[in-house]
Design a protein around this motif. Structure first.
Motif, short mmCIF file in Angstrom:
data_model
loop_
_atom_site.label_atom_id
_atom_site.label_comp_id
_atom_site.label_asym_id
_atom_site.label_seq_id
_atom_site.Cartn_x
_atom_site.Cartn_y
_atom_site.Cartn_z
N MET A 20 42.80 42.47 45.24
CA MET A 20 43.31 42.31 43.90
C MET A 20 42.18 41.82 42.99
O MET A 20 41.54 40.80 43.28
N ILE A 21 41.92 42.54 41.93
CA ILE A 21 40.90 42.17 40.95
C ILE A 21 41.53 41.24 39.91
O ILE A 21 42.62 41.49 39.42
N LEU A 22 40.79 40.17 39.57
CA LEU A 22 41.31 39.19 38.60
C LEU A 22 41.18 39.71 37.18
O LEU A 22 40.14 40.28 36.80
N SER A 23 42.23 39.50 36.39
CA SER A 23 42.23 39.88 34.98
C SER A 23 41.63 38.75 34.14
O SER A 23 41.35 37.66 34.66
N ASP A 24 41.48 38.99 32.85
CA ASP A 24 40.99 37.95 31.95
C ASP A 24 41.90 36.72 31.98
O ASP A 24 41.44 35.58 31.98
#
Length: 175
Positions: free
Chosen positions: A1-5
């Motif tokens: 899972m890639i972290l969002s802003d």
């Protein structure tokens, strides 16, 4: 899972990710833009063979100096450092990419990973384009994408580049 802003801001606010100095402008949609620091090392084209399996004076293969700005010579290679000092918690890792504008100018960096538990300024290798390009200290230069690992890393990074500041030349001998 890639972290969002949103995720990144919360990780930074809670102190789980440390970015020093921090500026809101480096937070992007899905990563952080890190800025160019004040030190570079140009890889020198010398004929002496380097044996990475023995301890040796590596500094003679590099021309290192402080900068406010510098010219990336065509096809030359450099080690650069980030302005930011970072700390990555053990449940994350990060991919380092060159910002798209610089890639479109023909600059390149090799694939680079930041391990969970790493702390320090990032040293990155830069490959020059077909033409000279001027770069300035403080320019948003790298894009870092953070990803959660499936479970926290049992042995967070504690290697020879931990807590590095400035450009760090290779530690020899390699193991």
């Amino acid at each position: 899972m890639i972290l969002s802003d949103f995720d990144l801001k919360n990780y930074i606010k809670s102190g789980r990710i440390v970015i020093e100095p921090f500026d809101e402008s480096i937070v992007r949609e899905n990563g952080l833009d890190l800025r160019l620091g004040d030190e570079i090392c140009e890889l020198m084209g010398i004929e002496e063979v380097l044996d990475p399996y023995t301890a040796s004076d590596i500094s003679k293969y590099y021309n290192c100096h402080k900068i406010d700005e510098f010219i990336v010579k065509p096809y030359n290679k450099y080690l650069l450092t980030t302005l930011e000092y970072i700390r990555v918690p053990p449940e994350l890792m990060a991919f380092v990419e060159l910002r798209s504008t610089f890639a479109r100018l023909g600059l390149a960096i090799p694939p680079t990973i930041i391990d969970g538990g790493f702390e320090g300024q990032i040293t990155i290798e830069l490959h020059g384009s077909a033409f000279p390009i001027k770069l300035r200290k403080g320019t948003r230069f790298l894009h870092i994408v953070f990803s959660k690992v499936t479970s926290p890393i049992e042995r967070p990074y504690s290697g020879k580049y931990q807590r590095q500041r400035g450009v760090k030349l290779p530690h020899l001998p390699i193991d």
